[in-house]
Design a protein around this motif. Structure first.
Motif, PDB file in Angstrom:
ATOM      1  N   ASP A   1       2.282   1.637  -3.465  1.00  0.00           N
ATOM      2  CA  ASP A   1       1.232   1.457  -4.639  1.00  0.00           C
ATOM      3  C   ASP A   1       1.314   0.371  -5.464  1.00  0.00           C
ATOM      4  OD1 ASP A   1      -1.421   2.199  -5.600  1.00  0.00           O
ATOM      5  OD2 ASP A   1      -0.232   3.568  -6.859  1.00  0.00           O
TER       6      ASP A   1
ATOM      7  N   PRO B   1      -5.115  -6.785   3.012  1.00  0.00           N
ATOM      8  CA  PRO B   1      -4.705  -5.446   2.420  1.00  0.00           C
ATOM      9  C   PRO B   1      -5.278  -4.308   3.221  1.00  0.00           C
ATOM     10  CG  PRO B   1      -4.736  -6.922   0.748  1.00  0.00           C
ATOM     11  CD  PRO B   1      -5.454  -7.507   1.921  1.00  0.00           C
TER      12      PRO B   1
ATOM     13  N   THR C   1      -3.839   0.936  -5.426  1.00  0.00           N
ATOM     14  CA  THR C   1      -4.250   0.406  -4.235  1.00  0.00           C
ATOM     15  C   THR C   1      -5.291   1.372  -3.278  1.00  0.00           C
ATOM     16  OG1 THR C   1      -2.170   1.299  -3.072  1.00  0.00           O
ATOM     17  CG2 THR C   1      -2.163  -0.724  -3.769  1.00  0.00           C
TER      18      THR C   1
ATOM     19  N   ASN D   1      -3.681  -1.674   5.375  1.00  0.00           N
ATOM     20  CA  ASN D   1      -3.658  -0.088   5.173  1.00  0.00           C
ATOM     21  C   ASN D   1      -4.380   0.616   6.726  1.00  0.00           C
ATOM     22  OD1 ASN D   1      -3.795   1.815   2.625  1.00  0.00           O
ATOM     23  ND2 ASN D   1      -5.283   2.334   4.049  1.00  0.00           N
TER      24      ASN D   1
ATOM     25  N   ALA E   1       0.514  -3.197  -6.725  1.00  0.00           N
ATOM     26  CA  ALA E   1      -0.549  -4.558  -6.839  1.00  0.00           C
ATOM     27  C   ALA E   1      -0.162  -5.567  -6.739  1.00  0.00           C
ATOM     28  CB  ALA E   1      -1.299  -4.259  -8.147  1.00  0.00           C
TER      29      ALA E   1
ATOM     30  N   VAL F   1       0.781  -1.361  -0.039  1.00  0.00           N
ATOM     31  CA  VAL F   1      -0.146   0.122  -0.060  1.00  0.00           C
ATOM     32  C   VAL F   1       0.616   1.228  -0.049  1.00  0.00           C
ATOM     33  CG1 VAL F   1      -1.769  -1.208   1.112  1.00  0.00           C
ATOM     34  CG2 VAL F   1      -0.137  -0.107   2.373  1.00  0.00           C
TER      35      VAL F   1
ATOM     36  N   THR G   1     -10.238  -8.418  -0.022  1.00  0.00           N
ATOM     37  CA  THR G   1      -9.113  -7.398   0.366  1.00  0.00           C
ATOM     38  C   THR G   1      -9.210  -7.495   1.954  1.00  0.00           C
ATOM     39  OG1 THR G   1     -10.740  -5.417   0.330  1.00  0.00           O
ATOM     40  CG2 THR G   1      -9.347  -5.949  -1.475  1.00  0.00           C
TER      41      THR G   1
ATOM     42  N   ILE H   1       0.237  -6.557  -3.313  1.00  0.00           N
ATOM     43  CA  ILE H   1      -1.042  -6.795  -2.623  1.00  0.00           C
ATOM     44  C   ILE H   1      -1.564  -8.137  -2.763  1.00  0.00           C
ATOM     45  CG2 ILE H   1      -3.329  -5.900  -2.637  1.00  0.00           C
ATOM     46  CD1 ILE H   1      -1.782  -4.144  -1.050  1.00  0.00           C
TER      47      ILE H   1
END
Length: 309
Positions: free
Chosen positions: A136, A256, A212, A260, A138, A133, A253, A141
C-alpha cells in the motif's frame, strides 16, 4: 527550426533544390556535388521552419528521395541568423502547433516495437507496482507508472488510426497486448515466490489499502483522467515545446492495475482481478480515444491554417 541533410542522386539534385527553394520557410541552402559515397550522389543541406517541415518532407518523399537517397532531419536548438528568423516569419502558422507527421509516425513506430527491452521495462514496472499494491505504498505505484513504456504503443495505435497505417496499428497492438500479458504472467510468478519466502501476504492484499485501493475500483474519474492524459500525452509527442510525457505516465493506472490483477490472480481473488482488469481496459480505451481525437483535431486545425493566404 529543422535541419535537413539530404543525399540526392545527381540527376535529381536540381529537382530537389527547386522544391526547397519553392517551399516557404526554408533557408541556408547548401549543395555539395559528389560528396556522398553510400549511396552515391550529392549532399544537399538546408534549414526549414518547423511549421513548413512536414510539407517539405512530404514533397521529398513524393520525389522518391527516401528510396533513392536519404532524408535526415534534426532539431536546431539554437540558430542565430536573420535569414532563419525571416524564414520562420514567412512560414504559415506557429512552430509549436505544427505536427511533423512523418516524424511522429517514425517515433511511434520505434516506441511501439515489441522488443526484449520493451518487455523488460513493462515487466519490471509491473513487478514494482506489485510491491506497491501489497505494501500500500503510493511512492512505489508512482515509480512503476514512470517506468512503464506502454504509452508508446498507445500513441502508435492513435497515429495509425489517423494516418491509416494498418501495419503500425498491428505492430502497436501486438506490443501492447503481448507486453502486458508477459508482464502479468511474470508478476504472478513473482507474487507466488514472494509469498513463499514470506514477503507477500494475502491479508495485505485483501486488507484496507487507502493509498492503492483505486487500482481495482474503477469509476467515472478513472475514464475522465485517462481521457485528459491521452490528450496531454499526444500533445507532448507532437508539440515542439512540451516535455510532459513523464507526467502523463504517472497520471493513469495502467501498470498498477495490471500488477494488482496479477497479484490478485496469484491468490485466487477474482473480485480484485476483474476490478483491476476493468480499470486497465478503461484506461487504455480512454487514452486511445482521446489521443486519436486529439490528432484528428490537430490535423483539421493545421490544414485550415495552411489554406489561409
Amino acid at each position: 527550426m529543422l535541419h535537413l541533410r539530404l543525399i540526392t542522386p545527381a540527376e535529381q539534385t536540381d529537382e530537389v533544390v527547386r522544391l526547397i527553394e519553392d517551399t516557404v520557410g526554408t533557408t541556408h541552402l547548401a549543395v555539395i556535388p559528389g560528396a556522398a559515397r553510400e549511396p552515391a550522389g550529392d549532399l544537399v543541406m538546408c534549414d526549414v521552419a518547423r511549421e513548413a517541415g512536414d510539407m517539405l518532407i512530404a514533397g521529398l518523399r513524393r520525389l522518391g528521395l527516401d528510396d533513392a537517397g536519404s532524408i535526415a532531419v534534426e532539431n536546431i536548438d539554437l540558430s542565430l541568423s536573420r535569414r532563419a528568423d525571416k524564414a520562420e516569419e514567412d512560414a504559415p502558422g506557429e512552430g509549436a502547433d505544427a505536427v511533423l507527421w512523418e516524424g511522429l509516425t517514425e517515433a511511434t513506430h520505434e516506441e511501439s516495437t515489441l522488443s526484449v527491452t520493451y518487455v523488460a521495462f513493462i515487466t519490471l514496472a509491473t513487478m514494482i507496482a506489485a510491491c506497491g499494491v501489497v505494501l500500500d505504498n503510493a511512492i512505489l505505484i508512482v515509480g512503476a507508472m514512470a517506468v512503464g513504456p506502454e504509452f508508446g504503443p498507445l500513441a502508435g495505435i492513435c497515429t495509425a488510426m489517423v494516418r491509416r497505417r494498418p501495419r503500425l496499428a498491428l505492430r502497436s497492438l501486438t506490443a501492447l497486448l503481448v507486453g502486458f500479458a508477459a508482464a502479468m504472467a511474470v508478476t504472478v510468478g513473482f507474487s507466488l515466490f514472494m509469498d513463499a519466502v514470506g514477503l507477500f501476504h494475502r491479508s495485505a492484499l485483501e486488507g484496507k489499502r487507502p493509498n492503492t485501493a483505486f487500482v481495482y475500483a474503477p469509476d467515472a474519474f478513472s475514464f475522465i483522467v485517462a481521457l485528459l492524459a491521452g490528450v496531454a500525452g499526444t500533445l507532448s509527442l507532437t508539440s515542439a515545446k512540451s516535455g510532459a510525457l513523464v507526467g502523463v505516465a504517472i497520471s493513469v493506472t495502467t501498470v498498477p492495475a495490471a500488477a494488482n490483477a496479477a497479484v490478485a490472480l496469484a491468490y485466487g481473488d477474482m473480485s480484485q482481478t476483474l476490478g483491476s482488469t476493468d480499470q486497465l481496459l478503461l484506461n487504455l480505451l480512454g487514452i486511445i480515444l482521446a489521443g486519436t481525437l486529439t490528432l484528428l483535431t490537430q490535423q483539421f486545425l493545421w490544414n485550415r491554417r495552411q489554406q489561409r493566404p
